[in-house]
Write a protein that holds these residues in place. Structure first.
Motif, mmCIF file in Angstrom:
data_model
loop_
_atom_site.group_PDB
_atom_site.id
_atom_site.type_symbol
_atom_site.label_atom_id
_atom_site.label_comp_id
_atom_site.label_asym_id
_atom_site.label_seq_id
_atom_site.Cartn_x
_atom_site.Cartn_y
_atom_site.Cartn_z
ATOM 1 N N PRO A 21 37.854 45.473 31.026
ATOM 2 C CA PRO A 21 39.074 44.951 31.267
ATOM 3 C C PRO A 21 38.983 43.818 32.181
ATOM 4 N N PRO A 22 40.008 42.621 32.142
ATOM 5 C CA PRO A 22 39.698 41.286 32.823
ATOM 6 C C PRO A 22 40.270 41.505 34.171
ATOM 7 N N LEU A 23 39.717 40.784 34.885
ATOM 8 C CA LEU A 23 39.897 40.195 36.325
ATOM 9 C C LEU A 23 40.940 39.141 36.470
ATOM 10 N N GLY A 24 42.213 39.318 37.147
ATOM 11 C CA GLY A 24 42.991 38.316 37.504
ATOM 12 C C GLY A 24 42.843 38.032 39.033
ATOM 13 N N ARG A 25 42.907 36.792 39.417
ATOM 14 C CA ARG A 25 42.641 36.473 40.895
ATOM 15 C C ARG A 25 43.732 35.555 41.108
ATOM 16 N N ALA A 26 44.206 35.604 42.198
ATOM 17 C CA ALA A 26 45.129 34.637 42.975
ATOM 18 C C ALA A 26 44.716 34.550 44.187
ATOM 19 N N GLY A 27 44.783 33.415 45.021
ATOM 20 C CA GLY A 27 44.812 33.305 46.345
ATOM 21 C C GLY A 27 43.348 33.724 46.994
ATOM 22 N N MET A 28 43.493 34.217 48.334
ATOM 23 C CA MET A 28 42.478 34.500 48.947
ATOM 24 C C MET A 28 41.762 36.211 48.503
ATOM 25 N N SER A 29 40.318 36.034 48.679
ATOM 26 C CA SER A 29 39.881 37.428 48.457
ATOM 27 C C SER A 29 40.011 37.974 49.635
ATOM 28 N N GLU A 30 39.709 39.661 49.766
ATOM 29 C CA GLU A 30 39.739 40.084 51.183
ATOM 30 C C GLU A 30 38.702 39.662 52.046
ATOM 31 N N THR A 31 37.699 39.071 51.778
ATOM 32 C CA THR A 31 36.596 38.534 52.630
ATOM 33 C C THR A 31 37.253 37.609 53.078
ATOM 34 N N ILE A 34 52.592 37.708 40.840
ATOM 35 C CA ILE A 34 52.470 37.636 42.243
ATOM 36 C C ILE A 34 51.858 36.136 42.594
ATOM 37 N N LEU A 35 51.419 35.250 41.665
ATOM 38 C CA LEU A 35 51.132 34.083 41.864
ATOM 39 C C LEU A 35 52.486 33.106 42.036
ATOM 40 N N ASP A 36 53.532 33.417 41.407
ATOM 41 C CA ASP A 36 54.767 32.847 41.359
ATOM 42 C C ASP A 36 55.370 32.963 42.520
ATOM 43 N N VAL A 37 55.288 34.026 43.122
ATOM 44 C CA VAL A 37 56.102 34.399 44.355
ATOM 45 C C VAL A 37 55.222 33.618 45.362
ATOM 46 N N MET A 38 53.720 33.713 45.396
ATOM 47 C CA MET A 38 53.086 32.713 46.353
ATOM 48 C C MET A 38 53.734 31.358 46.147
ATOM 49 N N TYR A 39 53.782 30.757 45.047
ATOM 50 C CA TYR A 39 54.194 29.281 45.047
ATOM 51 C C TYR A 39 55.650 28.971 45.673
ATOM 52 N N ALA A 40 56.506 30.246 45.387
ATOM 53 C CA ALA A 40 57.905 29.983 45.944
ATOM 54 C C ALA A 40 58.021 30.143 47.488
ATOM 55 N N GLY A 41 56.788 30.609 48.055
ATOM 56 C CA GLY A 41 56.988 30.835 49.540
ATOM 57 C C GLY A 41 57.748 31.677 50.007
ATOM 58 N N HIS A 86 60.786 46.006 37.808
ATOM 59 C CA HIS A 86 59.958 45.500 36.717
ATOM 60 C C HIS A 86 60.244 46.632 35.479
ATOM 61 N N ILE A 87 59.869 46.156 34.183
ATOM 62 C CA ILE A 87 59.971 46.793 33.134
ATOM 63 C C ILE A 87 59.182 47.797 33.083
ATOM 64 N N HIS A 88 59.487 49.266 32.729
ATOM 65 C CA HIS A 88 58.638 50.163 32.401
ATOM 66 C C HIS A 88 58.335 50.399 30.811
ATOM 67 N N PRO A 89 57.322 50.869 30.392
ATOM 68 C CA PRO A 89 55.952 50.842 31.246
ATOM 69 C C PRO A 89 55.177 49.601 30.972
ATOM 70 N N THR A 90 54.990 48.978 31.929
ATOM 71 C CA THR A 90 53.926 47.810 32.190
ATOM 72 C C THR A 90 52.873 48.000 33.166
ATOM 73 N N VAL A 91 52.061 47.128 33.186
ATOM 74 C CA VAL A 91 51.073 47.149 34.064
ATOM 75 C C VAL A 91 51.866 46.477 35.621
ATOM 76 N N SER A 92 52.575 45.503 35.155
ATOM 77 C CA SER A 92 53.268 44.703 36.240
ATOM 78 C C SER A 92 54.200 45.675 37.291
ATOM 79 N N GLU A 93 54.741 46.594 36.451
ATOM 80 C CA GLU A 93 55.463 47.428 37.176
ATOM 81 C C GLU A 93 55.232 48.124 38.418
ATOM 82 N N LEU A 94 53.893 48.245 38.540
ATOM 83 C CA LEU A 94 53.193 48.900 39.774
ATOM 84 C C LEU A 94 52.775 47.836 40.887
ATOM 85 N N ILE A 95 52.700 46.548 40.602
ATOM 86 C CA ILE A 95 52.840 45.641 41.820
ATOM 87 C C ILE A 95 53.631 45.823 42.900
ATOM 88 N N PRO A 96 55.041 46.084 42.832
ATOM 89 C CA PRO A 96 55.810 46.268 43.735
ATOM 90 C C PRO A 96 55.373 47.607 44.559
#
Length: 457
Positions: free
Chosen positions: A349-359, A419-426, A437-447
């Motif tokens: 599966p792919p890796l999607g990244r936004a912003g800082m890493s934990e490090t 997540i990236l869109d919320v970061m840009y919105a500040g 969020h819509i069920h069933p999706t991957v994004s629904e677990l983000i909240p």
């Protein structure tokens, strides 16, 4: 001398779009390209490689057919059709760009190699062009590492991989980062034996250790051999094949294979532009030095895309165009530092990244909140039978600002965008925890992941 309002060197992601904006504003523009319209992304990068990734995924899913109650029989790879499909994707995209440029009023398209004669003059063969504004969009190319024996053996890079006519029997990938890992998994699924050789202690070193470890596990589950900590890398011929010598803490000292792919980084195409004649400054690695508006050390000369060292992705190159156009044409002050780092690693599966890493977040000295959730607890992933990976989100404990996210899992490259869109919105992370969020999706677990964040030391 042919005079224009603007000269653009390079028809990658930023150049043609800027040409479109400038000509629409009534300016005369010369666009110079020495090879293929569309640049790396269209011809040897994103589009053809992701077309091949799609074929590899189809083969992988077919082999797992029984898991879904589907009887498929033996799965065979028609590599000729795989490559033909890849070629159709990239050639169609290239032609679309060429047709667009051909119909652009006010544009003069010139094929050839551009070199500066002065800060306002460019030579292409016997032609001399001048303009008050010049835009560099010359891209980059693969690095050939200075390892012993590298000149004695045939080797592949991201360009020549696009021209293979057969599946390698044993592909040795030198470089355990993004490009190398995508090709490694892809060709393993096409039927190659694959070994990844990485000089560093772990794969994709810019990622957090838990992400690197999870990616290694995903690849090893598919039978890809991983050799990290590979010091003293050397190359040699071995019968009809090739060999790579390594000094690792574990494993054999020599790896014998049929093909070697060098995936050890990229360098900018700036060494043969005559930048010294224009007075354009570069850093020690050859990247053109630019300010927040992407203007170089010489007023009126700008650099966009891979050659400026401010991003190495198609999306950052296109954003460079947007920044330049906004400042020069729209009276809208925009700057590079407003851009939030984001990218993806297209293994499966792919890796999607936004912003800082934990490090990176820990190094900032902030008090942090971190939330994680394995993909095995995501309903959508269970339903698809693709439960490898995990989600991780990071926020500032005091300001509630979202600092970063890593989503390694099915749909992770798409899910991270919300997540990236919320970061840009500040907006604070509570904006997401309150979202439906819509069920069933991957994004629904983000909240849920944001809602379950815990303070860390």
């Amino acid at each position: 001398m042919k005079r224009f309002d603007a000269i653009i060197t390079g028809a990658g992601q930023a150049g043609p779009s800027l040409a479109g904006r400038l000509t629409a504003a009534g300016k005369t523009v010369a666009l110079i390209e020495r090879k293929h319209v569309g640049g790396t992304c269209v011809n040897t990068g994103c589009m053809p490689t992701k077309a091949m990734v799609a074929s590899a995924y189809a083969a992988h899913l077919a082999r797992r057919g029984a898991d879904y109650g589907v009887v498929t029989g033996e799965v065979c790879i028609d590599f000729h059709k795989v490559m033909a499909r890849k070629d159709k994707v990239r050639f169609d995209a290239r032609k679309g760009n060429e047709d667009w440029l051909a119909g652009m009023k006010g544009l003069t398209f010139i094929r050839g190699h551009a070199r500066f004669e002065s800060p306002t003059e460019i030579r292409v063969g016997e032609e001399r062009l001048s303009a008050g504004q010049i835009f560099l969009n010359v891209g980059g190319r693969a690095v050939v590492p200075d390892f012993p024996g590298v000149g004695d053996v045939p080797h592949l890079d991201n360009v020549s991989m696009m021209e293979l006519t057969e599946v390698p029997k044993h592909l040795i990938v030198v470089g355990g980062s993004y490009i190398g890992l995508e090709f490694a998994q892809m060709f393993r699924r096409f039927g190659s034996d694959v070994t990844v050789v990485e000089k560093g202690p772990r794969l994709i070193a810019r990622e957090d250790e838990d992400v690197s470890a999870a990616v290694r596990d995903i690849l090893e589950r598919e039978g890809i051999a991983i050799r990290t900590g590979a010091e003293c890398i050397r190359f040699f011929k071995s019968g009809d094949g090739v060999g790579v010598g390594v000094d690792c803490t574990a494993g054999t000292p020599e790896i014998l294979g049929s093909h070697i792919l060098l995936a050890t980084g990229r360098r900018p195409n700036t060494d043969d532009l005559g930048l010294d004649k224009a007075g354009v400054a570069t850093d020690k690695r050859g990247y053109v030095t630019v300010d927040e508006r992407l203007e170089t050390s010489v007023p009126g000369i700008f650099a966009m895309g891979d050659c400026n060292g401010r991003g190495a992705f198609t999306h950052t190159a296109y954003n460079d165009f947007e920044i330049v156009a906004a400042n020069l044409l729209d009276n809208e002050p925009r700057k590079v530092s407003d851009r939030i780092q984001t990218y993806a690693l297209y293994i499966d599966p792919p890796l999607g990244r936004a912003g800082m890493s934990e490090t990176e977040a820990r190094k900032s000295g902030r008090k942090l909140l971190i939330g994680t959730r394995p993909m095995s607890r995501v309903g959508r992933a269970k339903e698809k039978g693709e439960t490898l990976g995990f989600m991780k989100v990071i926020a500032d404990a005091q300001t509630k600002e979202i600092l970063g996210a890593s989503i390694l899992g099915t749909g992770g490259d798409e899910a991270v965008q919300s997540i990236l869109d919320v970061m840009y919105a500040g907006r604070p992370y509570t904006t997401i925890t309150h979202a439906v969020h819509i069920h069933p999706t991957v994004s629904e677990l983000i909240p849920t992941v944001f809602g379950d964040m815990q303070p860390v030391d």
